[in-house]
Structure formats: C-alpha cells, structure tokens
Design a protein around this motif. Structure first.
Motif, PDB file in Angstrom:
ATOM      1  N   VAL A   6      -7.810 -23.268 -63.385  1.00  0.00           N
ATOM      2  CA  VAL A   6      -9.127 -23.664 -62.890  1.00  0.00           C
ATOM      3  C   VAL A   6      -9.108 -23.662 -61.362  1.00  0.00           C
ATOM      4  O   VAL A   6      -8.260 -24.323 -60.745  1.00  0.00           O
ATOM      5  CB  VAL A   6      -9.512 -25.057 -63.422  1.00  0.00           C
ATOM      6  N   ARG A   7     -10.005 -22.944 -60.773  1.00  0.00           N
ATOM      7  CA  ARG A   7     -10.070 -22.861 -59.305  1.00  0.00           C
ATOM      8  C   ARG A   7     -10.787 -24.097 -58.760  1.00  0.00           C
ATOM      9  O   ARG A   7     -11.906 -24.406 -59.169  1.00  0.00           O
ATOM     10  CB  ARG A   7     -10.829 -21.603 -58.875  1.00  0.00           C
ATOM     11  N   ARG A   8     -10.132 -24.816 -57.865  1.00  0.00           N
ATOM     12  CA  ARG A   8     -10.749 -25.988 -57.259  1.00  0.00           C
ATOM     13  C   ARG A   8     -11.868 -25.565 -56.314  1.00  0.00           C
ATOM     14  O   ARG A   8     -11.781 -24.555 -55.636  1.00  0.00           O
ATOM     15  CB  ARG A   8      -9.711 -26.802 -56.486  1.00  0.00           C
ATOM     16  N   SER A   9     -12.901 -26.389 -56.244  1.00  0.00           N
ATOM     17  CA  SER A   9     -14.037 -26.074 -55.387  1.00  0.00           C
ATOM     18  C   SER A   9     -13.678 -26.285 -53.918  1.00  0.00           C
ATOM     19  O   SER A   9     -12.705 -26.987 -53.585  1.00  0.00           O
ATOM     20  CB  SER A   9     -15.236 -26.944 -55.756  1.00  0.00           C
ATOM     21  N   PHE A  10     -14.480 -25.685 -53.051  1.00  0.00           N
ATOM     22  CA  PHE A  10     -14.274 -25.848 -51.609  1.00  0.00           C
ATOM     23  C   PHE A  10     -14.380 -27.325 -51.213  1.00  0.00           C
ATOM     24  O   PHE A  10     -13.569 -27.839 -50.441  1.00  0.00           O
ATOM     25  CB  PHE A  10     -15.318 -25.022 -50.851  1.00  0.00           C
ATOM     26  N   GLY A  11     -15.374 -28.024 -51.790  1.00  0.00           N
ATOM     27  CA  GLY A  11     -15.549 -29.432 -51.447  1.00  0.00           C
ATOM     28  C   GLY A  11     -14.370 -30.277 -51.877  1.00  0.00           C
ATOM     29  O   GLY A  11     -13.969 -31.211 -51.166  1.00  0.00           O
ATOM     30  N   ALA A  12     -13.803 -29.980 -53.059  1.00  0.00           N
ATOM     31  CA  ALA A  12     -12.674 -30.765 -53.538  1.00  0.00           C
ATOM     32  C   ALA A  12     -11.477 -30.628 -52.618  1.00  0.00           C
ATOM     33  O   ALA A  12     -10.779 -31.603 -52.328  1.00  0.00           O
ATOM     34  CB  ALA A  12     -12.316 -30.337 -54.963  1.00  0.00           C
ATOM     35  N   VAL A  13     -11.219 -29.408 -52.165  1.00  0.00           N
ATOM     36  CA  VAL A  13     -10.099 -29.194 -51.250  1.00  0.00           C
ATOM     37  C   VAL A  13     -10.392 -29.802 -49.882  1.00  0.00           C
ATOM     38  O   VAL A  13      -9.541 -30.427 -49.258  1.00  0.00           O
ATOM     39  CB  VAL A  13      -9.804 -27.686 -51.117  1.00  0.00           C
ATOM     40  N   ALA A  14     -11.626 -29.639 -49.415  1.00  0.00           N
ATOM     41  CA  ALA A  14     -11.980 -30.130 -48.075  1.00  0.00           C
ATOM     42  C   ALA A  14     -11.907 -31.639 -47.987  1.00  0.00           C
ATOM     43  O   ALA A  14     -11.684 -32.194 -46.898  1.00  0.00           O
ATOM     44  CB  ALA A  14     -13.381 -29.651 -47.702  1.00  0.00           C
ATOM     45  N   ARG A  15     -12.071 -32.350 -49.124  1.00  0.00           N
ATOM     46  CA  ARG A  15     -12.055 -33.813 -49.091  1.00  0.00           C
ATOM     47  C   ARG A  15     -10.659 -34.404 -49.130  1.00  0.00           C
ATOM     48  O   ARG A  15     -10.493 -35.619 -49.076  1.00  0.00           O
ATOM     49  CB  ARG A  15     -12.881 -34.354 -50.264  1.00  0.00           C
ATOM     50  N   GLN A  16      -9.663 -33.571 -49.205  1.00  0.00           N
ATOM     51  CA  GLN A  16      -8.306 -34.079 -49.174  1.00  0.00           C
ATOM     52  C   GLN A  16      -8.021 -34.734 -47.821  1.00  0.00           C
ATOM     53  O   GLN A  16      -8.471 -34.239 -46.777  1.00  0.00           O
ATOM     54  CB  GLN A  16      -7.296 -32.944 -49.397  1.00  0.00           C
ATOM     55  N   PRO A  17      -7.309 -35.845 -47.798  1.00  0.00           N
ATOM     56  CA  PRO A  17      -7.016 -36.534 -46.525  1.00  0.00           C
ATOM     57  C   PRO A  17      -6.394 -35.614 -45.478  1.00  0.00           C
ATOM     58  O   PRO A  17      -6.727 -35.695 -44.287  1.00  0.00           O
ATOM     59  CB  PRO A  17      -6.068 -37.661 -46.941  1.00  0.00           C
ATOM     60  N   ARG A  18      -5.504 -34.744 -45.916  1.00  0.00           N
ATOM     61  CA  ARG A  18      -4.864 -33.850 -44.951  1.00  0.00           C
ATOM     62  C   ARG A  18      -5.881 -32.912 -44.310  1.00  0.00           C
ATOM     63  O   ARG A  18      -5.865 -32.670 -43.096  1.00  0.00           O
ATOM     64  CB  ARG A  18      -3.758 -33.048 -45.646  1.00  0.00           C
ATOM     65  N   MET A  19      -6.782 -32.369 -45.122  1.00  0.00           N
ATOM     66  CA  MET A  19      -7.786 -31.450 -44.601  1.00  0.00           C
ATOM     67  C   MET A  19      -8.802 -32.177 -43.709  1.00  0.00           C
ATOM     68  O   MET A  19      -9.270 -31.628 -42.706  1.00  0.00           O
ATOM     69  CB  MET A  19      -8.522 -30.755 -45.759  1.00  0.00           C
ATOM     70  N   ILE A  20      -9.114 -33.422 -44.083  1.00  0.00           N
ATOM     71  CA  ILE A  20     -10.028 -34.195 -43.233  1.00  0.00           C
ATOM     72  C   ILE A  20      -9.397 -34.456 -41.876  1.00  0.00           C
ATOM     73  O   ILE A  20     -10.054 -34.362 -40.824  1.00  0.00           O
ATOM     74  CB  ILE A  20     -10.415 -35.510 -43.928  1.00  0.00           C
ATOM     75  N   VAL A 261     -13.572 -24.213 -35.763  1.00  0.00           N
ATOM     76  CA  VAL A 261     -14.221 -24.571 -37.027  1.00  0.00           C
ATOM     77  C   VAL A 261     -13.948 -23.505 -38.091  1.00  0.00           C
ATOM     78  O   VAL A 261     -13.661 -23.811 -39.254  1.00  0.00           O
ATOM     79  CB  VAL A 261     -15.735 -24.760 -36.810  1.00  0.00           C
ATOM     80  N   ALA A 262     -14.044 -22.222 -37.684  1.00  0.00           N
ATOM     81  CA  ALA A 262     -13.795 -21.139 -38.642  1.00  0.00           C
ATOM     82  C   ALA A 262     -12.348 -21.177 -39.134  1.00  0.00           C
ATOM     83  O   ALA A 262     -12.071 -20.859 -40.299  1.00  0.00           O
ATOM     84  CB  ALA A 262     -14.095 -19.791 -37.984  1.00  0.00           C
ATOM     85  N   LEU A 263     -11.413 -21.577 -38.274  1.00  0.00           N
ATOM     86  CA  LEU A 263     -10.012 -21.657 -38.676  1.00  0.00           C
ATOM     87  C   LEU A 263      -9.807 -22.723 -39.752  1.00  0.00           C
ATOM     88  O   LEU A 263      -9.048 -22.522 -40.707  1.00  0.00           O
ATOM     89  CB  LEU A 263      -9.143 -21.960 -37.452  1.00  0.00           C
ATOM     90  N   TRP A 264     -10.512 -23.855 -39.601  1.00  0.00           N
ATOM     91  CA  TRP A 264     -10.404 -24.901 -40.625  1.00  0.00           C
ATOM     92  C   TRP A 264     -10.942 -24.405 -41.958  1.00  0.00           C
ATOM     93  O   TRP A 264     -10.340 -24.656 -43.006  1.00  0.00           O
ATOM     94  CB  TRP A 264     -11.161 -26.144 -40.160  1.00  0.00           C
ATOM     95  N   VAL A 265     -12.074 -23.700 -41.939  1.00  0.00           N
ATOM     96  CA  VAL A 265     -12.624 -23.141 -43.183  1.00  0.00           C
ATOM     97  C   VAL A 265     -11.624 -22.199 -43.819  1.00  0.00           C
ATOM     98  O   VAL A 265     -11.414 -22.201 -45.047  1.00  0.00           O
ATOM     99  CB  VAL A 265     -13.953 -22.424 -42.890  1.00  0.00           C
ATOM    100  N   ARG A 266     -10.954 -21.404 -42.992  1.00  0.00           N
ATOM    101  CA  ARG A 266      -9.950 -20.482 -43.535  1.00  0.00           C
ATOM    102  C   ARG A 266      -8.778 -21.245 -44.166  1.00  0.00           C
ATOM    103  O   ARG A 266      -8.268 -20.862 -45.233  1.00  0.00           O
ATOM    104  CB  ARG A 266      -9.460 -19.572 -42.420  1.00  0.00           C
ATOM    105  N   LEU A 267      -8.372 -22.347 -43.543  1.00  0.00           N
ATOM    106  CA  LEU A 267      -7.288 -23.146 -44.110  1.00  0.00           C
ATOM    107  C   LEU A 267      -7.678 -23.718 -45.467  1.00  0.00           C
ATOM    108  O   LEU A 267      -6.860 -23.748 -46.397  1.00  0.00           O
ATOM    109  CB  LEU A 267      -6.926 -24.274 -43.135  1.00  0.00           C
ATOM    110  N   VAL A 268      -8.917 -24.194 -45.578  1.00  0.00           N
ATOM    111  CA  VAL A 268      -9.376 -24.724 -46.866  1.00  0.00           C
ATOM    112  C   VAL A 268      -9.360 -23.629 -47.924  1.00  0.00           C
ATOM    113  O   VAL A 268      -8.905 -23.843 -49.062  1.00  0.00           O
ATOM    114  CB  VAL A 268     -10.782 -25.330 -46.718  1.00  0.00           C
ATOM    115  N   ARG A 269      -9.837 -22.451 -47.595  1.00  0.00           N
ATOM    116  CA  ARG A 269      -9.863 -21.356 -48.561  1.00  0.00           C
ATOM    117  C   ARG A 269      -8.439 -20.942 -48.961  1.00  0.00           C
ATOM    118  O   ARG A 269      -8.175 -20.626 -50.123  1.00  0.00           O
ATOM    119  CB  ARG A 269     -10.634 -20.170 -47.985  1.00  0.00           C
ATOM    120  N   ASP A 270      -7.533 -20.926 -47.999  1.00  0.00           N
ATOM    121  CA  ASP A 270      -6.132 -20.607 -48.322  1.00  0.00           C
ATOM    122  C   ASP A 270      -5.533 -21.658 -49.248  1.00  0.00           C
ATOM    123  O   ASP A 270      -4.754 -21.344 -50.157  1.00  0.00           O
ATOM    124  CB  ASP A 270      -5.309 -20.511 -47.044  1.00  0.00           C
TER     125      ASP A 270
END
Length: 306
Positions: A6-20, A261-270
């Motif tokens: 199951v592929r996690r959603s962008f929001g689920a990954v972005a809400r991780q403490p590390r990503m925040i 900002v674009a780099l952070w989006v790329r990190l979330v997608r990775d």
C-alpha cells in the motif's frame, strides 16, 4: 499470495515528525532568501533613485547652454534633456498665448501661461533651422495663474527681443480626453502642451519640447505685481526605475527560496517511494541462495551475491 504493498499518501509522509522538522528548516531558509530578495529590490530602487538625484543635481549645477547646442527644431527629444537649463533669444507672440488647464501649484488648481516665442538666436546663427521654412517657434511656460481670466499683468509679455533661461521639458501627448471649454474674457484654453497640436495653431517649425521660464531679460511682470507665479524645475524621469543588477540578484534569492521548498517536496516523495520498496522486500521473503525474492540477486550493482 501476499497482499500488494500500500502506497502511503503524501500527507501521511509529510506529517512525520522528521519531515516536519526538515520542513521548518527549509521554510526558515526560504524566508531568509525571500527577505534577501526584498532587500535587493529595495537596493535596486535606491540605487536608481540616487542616480536620478545625482543626475538632477549635476543638471541643476550646470550653467545654461544655448538651446541650439542640445536641441534642434523638429528633432526628437532625448529623455536626458529633461530639466536641462537652456538659453534662447526671440520675440514673444502674445496673440498666440494660451492657458493650459488642469495644472496645480502647491496643491491649488490653476492654469499654465503658455506663450509662443519666435526664436531668433539659439546659439547656432540660424544653422539649426536653415533647411526649414523659417525661424522656429518655441513653447514657453511663463508661469502659473489661478484663474482662467487673469489680469493684464499676467498676460503681458516683454516687447521686442527677449533673452530667456528655462528648464527643458518634453512635449506632451494629446492623450487627454474631453472638450476644452470656451474661455470668454481670457486666452484660449488647451489641455496639453503638445507640439503636434500647437503646430496647427502657431505658424512655422516648432520644437518637440517646451521651456519652463526661470529668468528673462527684459524681465516679465513679477508674481508680486500680478504676473504669473514661477514654477519649480521639472522632475527628471527615471527616478522610479529599477537597477537591473540588483533586480536579478533579488530573483536569484527568490529562486533559491522556492528551491528549498521544492527540495522538501522531493524528499517526501522519495520517502513515499522508499516505504513501498521496503514493504515489498519484507513481504517477498527470501528465495534460494539468500535472495530477497530477487531473481537476479542482491550483490553490488545487482550482480549475484554468489
């Protein structure tokens, strides 16, 4: 058969403490870049304004030059001549005098007194108009009045030859709309100081500029005795321009901020893609030879681990 990953959603990954935490760092960097860009824009306008002020100061300090040295009749008007003080000799033609409506002085609405000057000496001994039909006419703004029917003192001009100094200003366009009303008891009204329109009223060649009078010999009637009020020096165009070097520096800083900002989006997608691979590996189990379900193997660069 194992369930598909199951592929996690962008929001689920972005809400991780590390990503925040990473996002906060990148947003701080973007804010710094944005502020530096604004600072560069301020510098761009500041440098342009300082350059215009310096140019204005140099023009104001310079002695008047003969009109013919900087501008010939019916020639294009260079922008750098705005505010340049010139000297010229000629005779006023009061029959062609007009009032320019809708002009204010010190916040008071009124009229400019516009008088044609038939030029007899511009410093070139007539060479500047030798190929034209005759001596040119120069629009002269002799001052400002608060009424469309000023007294005789405001409309009176020195007789005979007059040598005058004044600030150059570019001829205006005829872009204003509306009908100019009649002016019973006073000179004709106009909305613009436009050479293209004045040429149809005043005979002979005409300049693509007008002069704002500062001094004349003989003198005209002073404002204290009912003459037109003197006007300030025209403002040099260009003070609101931007220095291109600083402007592009500002763009660079803003691009850096967007890149953060674009780099952070790329990190979330990775991270999203990495999670899918990890779960796929766990569910696939190990095949023969210790492979994790990979028919090729898990050695370096995909070579068999053999």
């Amino acid at each position: 058969m194992p369930n598909p990953p199951v592929r996690r959603s962008f929001g689920a990954v972005a809400r991780q403490p590390r990503m925040i935490a990473i996002l906060l760092v990148f947003l701080a960097a973007a804010a710094v870049c944005g502020r530096l860009g604004v600072w560069q824009i301020d510098r761009a306008y500041e440098r342009a304004n300082l350059a215009a002020q310096q140019e204005a100061a140099e023009a104001a300090a310079a002695a008047p030059v003969d009109l013919g040295e900087v501008l010939a009749p019916q020639s294009s008007f260079p922008g750098e001549l705005v505010g340049r003080e010139v000297a010229v000799t000629g005779s006023y033609e009061p029959d062609g005098q007009m009032l320019v409506a809708g002009r204010s002085l010190d916040g008071v609405d009124g009229y400019l007194v516009l008088t044609p000057l038939r030029v007899s000496d511009d410093g070139t001994d007539g060479a500047s108009w030798a190929s034209l039909s005759g001596p040119p006419v120069l629009p002269v703004v002799r001052g400002w009045v608060d009424s469309a029917t000023p007294g005789d003192e405001a409309l009176e001009v020195p007789a005979g030859q007059v040598t005058l100094d004044g600030w150059l200003q570019a001829s205006e366009s005829t872009a204003r709309t509306g009908v100019v009303p009649e002016n019973p008891g006073g000179p004709p009204l106009t909305q613009d100081i436009a050479s293209s329109a004045l040429a149809n009223t005043w005979d002979g060649p005409i300049y693509t500029a007008y002069v704002v009078l500062t001094d004349s010999s003989p003198e005209q009637t002073p404002a204290a005795a009912g003459g037109p009020a003197p006007l300030p020096r025209p403002v040099l165009e260009g003070g609101a321009d931007v220095n291109l070097q600083n402007f592009f520096y500002a763009l660079q800083w803003w691009v850096f901020g967007l890149f953060a900002v674009a780099l952070w989006v790329r990190l979330v997608r990775d991270e999203m893609a990495g999670g899918v691979r990890e779960r796929r590996s766990r569910r696939g189990g190990r095949g023969p030879g210790g492979d994790a379900g990979d028919p090729v193997g898990t050695g370096i660069a995909g070579l068999p681990a053999g």
